[in-house]
Design a protein around this motif. Sequence first.
Motif, PDB file in Angstrom:
ATOM      1  N   THR A  71       0.832  -1.202   0.000  1.00 16.15           N
ATOM      2  CA  THR A  71       0.000   0.000   0.000  1.00 16.15           C
ATOM      3  C   THR A  71       0.868   1.253   0.000  1.00 16.15           C
ATOM      4  OG1 THR A  71      -1.779  -1.129   1.172  1.00 16.15           O
ATOM      5  CG2 THR A  71      -1.753   1.278   1.274  1.00 16.15           C
ATOM      6  N   ALA A  72       1.925   1.263   0.828  1.00 24.11           N
ATOM      7  CA  ALA A  72       2.838   2.408   0.861  1.00 24.11           C
ATOM      8  C   ALA A  72       3.526   2.589  -0.487  1.00 24.11           C
ATOM      9  CB  ALA A  72       3.876   2.225   1.960  1.00 24.11           C
ATOM     10  N   LEU A  75       1.200   4.493  -2.631  1.00 25.91           N
ATOM     11  CA  LEU A  75       1.117   5.886  -2.185  1.00 25.91           C
ATOM     12  C   LEU A  75       2.360   6.674  -2.577  1.00 25.91           C
ATOM     13  CD1 LEU A  75      -0.302   5.230   1.395  1.00 25.91           C
ATOM     14  CD2 LEU A  75      -1.557   6.196  -0.540  1.00 25.91           C
ATOM     15  N   GLU A  78       2.246   7.578  -6.189  1.00 26.76           N
ATOM     16  CA  GLU A  78       1.340   8.709  -6.392  1.00 26.76           C
ATOM     17  C   GLU A  78       1.989  10.012  -5.930  1.00 26.76           C
ATOM     18  OE1 GLU A  78      -2.292  10.532  -7.575  1.00 26.76           O
ATOM     19  OE2 GLU A  78      -1.403   8.567  -7.983  1.00 26.76           O
ATOM     20  N   GLU A 278       3.056   4.176   5.741  1.00 26.61           N
ATOM     21  CA  GLU A 278       1.790   4.428   5.041  1.00 26.61           C
ATOM     22  C   GLU A 278       1.154   5.725   5.524  1.00 26.61           C
ATOM     23  OE1 GLU A 278      -1.162   1.425   5.003  1.00 26.61           O
ATOM     24  OE2 GLU A 278       0.227  -0.193   4.454  1.00 26.61           O
ATOM     25  N   ARG A 279       1.115   5.899   6.847  1.00 34.09           N
ATOM     26  CA  ARG A 279       0.456   7.087   7.402  1.00 34.09           C
ATOM     27  C   ARG A 279       1.153   8.361   6.933  1.00 34.09           C
ATOM     28  NH1 ARG A 279      -2.106   8.910  12.206  1.00 34.09           N
ATOM     29  NH2 ARG A 279      -2.648  11.091  11.754  1.00 34.09           N
ATOM     30  N   ARG A 282       0.238   9.096   3.301  1.00 33.97           N
ATOM     31  CA  ARG A 282      -1.145   9.581   3.184  1.00 33.97           C
ATOM     32  C   ARG A 282      -1.228  11.046   3.597  1.00 33.97           C
ATOM     33  NH1 ARG A 282      -4.580   5.293   2.316  1.00 33.97           N
ATOM     34  NH2 ARG A 282      -3.856   3.251   3.066  1.00 33.97           N
ATOM     35  N   GLU A 283      -0.530  11.391   4.688  1.00 36.82           N
ATOM     36  CA  GLU A 283      -0.557  12.771   5.151  1.00 36.82           C
ATOM     37  C   GLU A 283       0.082  13.704   4.125  1.00 36.82           C
ATOM     38  OE1 GLU A 283      -2.012  14.023   7.868  1.00 36.82           O
ATOM     39  OE2 GLU A 283      -2.791  12.038   8.372  1.00 36.82           O
ATOM     40  N   LEU A 285       0.257  13.307   0.924  1.00 41.22           N
ATOM     41  CA  LEU A 285      -0.598  13.427  -0.257  1.00 41.22           C
ATOM     42  C   LEU A 285      -1.720  14.433  -0.040  1.00 41.22           C
ATOM     43  CD1 LEU A 285      -0.738   9.729  -1.456  1.00 41.22           C
ATOM     44  CD2 LEU A 285       0.011  11.684  -2.823  1.00 41.22           C
ATOM     45  N   ARG A 286      -2.108  14.670   1.207  1.00 40.92           N
ATOM     46  CA  ARG A 286      -3.146  15.665   1.476  1.00 40.92           C
ATOM     47  C   ARG A 286      -2.694  17.066   1.080  1.00 40.92           C
ATOM     48  NH1 ARG A 286      -3.832  16.016   7.130  1.00 40.92           N
ATOM     49  NH2 ARG A 286      -5.574  17.396   6.687  1.00 40.92           N
TER      50      ARG A 286
END
Length: 308
Positions: A71-72, A75, A78, A278-279, A282-283, A285-286
């Motif tokens: 998953t990471a 991300l 991306e 991962e976290r 995700r942060e 990408l915000r």
Amino acid sequence: MTATPTTGIPDPVPTAVAPTEEGPVLAASDLDRTLIYSAAALALTGPDEDAPRLLCVEVYEARPLSYLTETAAGLLDELGRRAHFVPATTRTREQYRRVGLPGPPPRHAICANGGHILVDGRTDPDWHRGVCETLEARCAPLGEVVEHLRRTADPGWLRKRRTAEDLFAYLVVERETFPDAWAEELAAWAAERGWTVSVQGRKVYAVPAPLTKSSALAEVARRVGARHVLAAGDSLLDADLLLAADTGWRPGHGELAEAGWTAPHVTALSERGVSCGERILREMLRYAPAVARPGPPGPSSPAAAPGP
């Protein structure tokens, strides 16, 4: 930016790179124990059947060494398309080149704790020359530090003694028997000579104080005209990187977490181990604008029109 003599952790006073109105978002991240993890650092605490699928991103001497979750990996791919992603590592250039990160190859990378800026995989010689001149003027020579480590490290817990890129030194130790008091004494001795000390797992780093990821980050941000700078890292050597960013994150593990360190613009995450990678992504990408992707051609699209 100041530092305590025993830990060398900078005080939490933001020194962010000045953003511009236009330009890319720059996302800089430490690698080991921030984005990628050895098997010993994965911290897989749940049932085996619930463990995330892992992707190996580093092989050393024909053995898998470092991982992130699948998953990471998606991300990070991306993020590399939506921001100017910059690996910022204490690894030497040789060690960095062993890592095969998912996504577009980073245009810039920071190696040797800021001693080298890589541009499309090649060292910027002017930057490195300037770093060496600064260290010579402001710090005790590497040889003095190496000799001190040789004389004071106990063979009972010492496993390896190394220098990196002729810039800094580190020890590989038996963490179970390594005395924290020795590291504190070393930090005090080093601070008087313009050096800092960082303990990261089984490694004890002695690094010249001016040799920082933040100085290299500021240079890369200037070159690309970054409008917002993001950063993530877990160790003492990442504190200045976090302070130099506009927005930052630190994991729930590592030196900074153990010291309870944070800053107004740095979020202290609760995740530990590989899930934290991962976290962090995700942060980040915000803050990175989505890239418009062309959809399938419609009936009125030139691509859908019949050829002659």
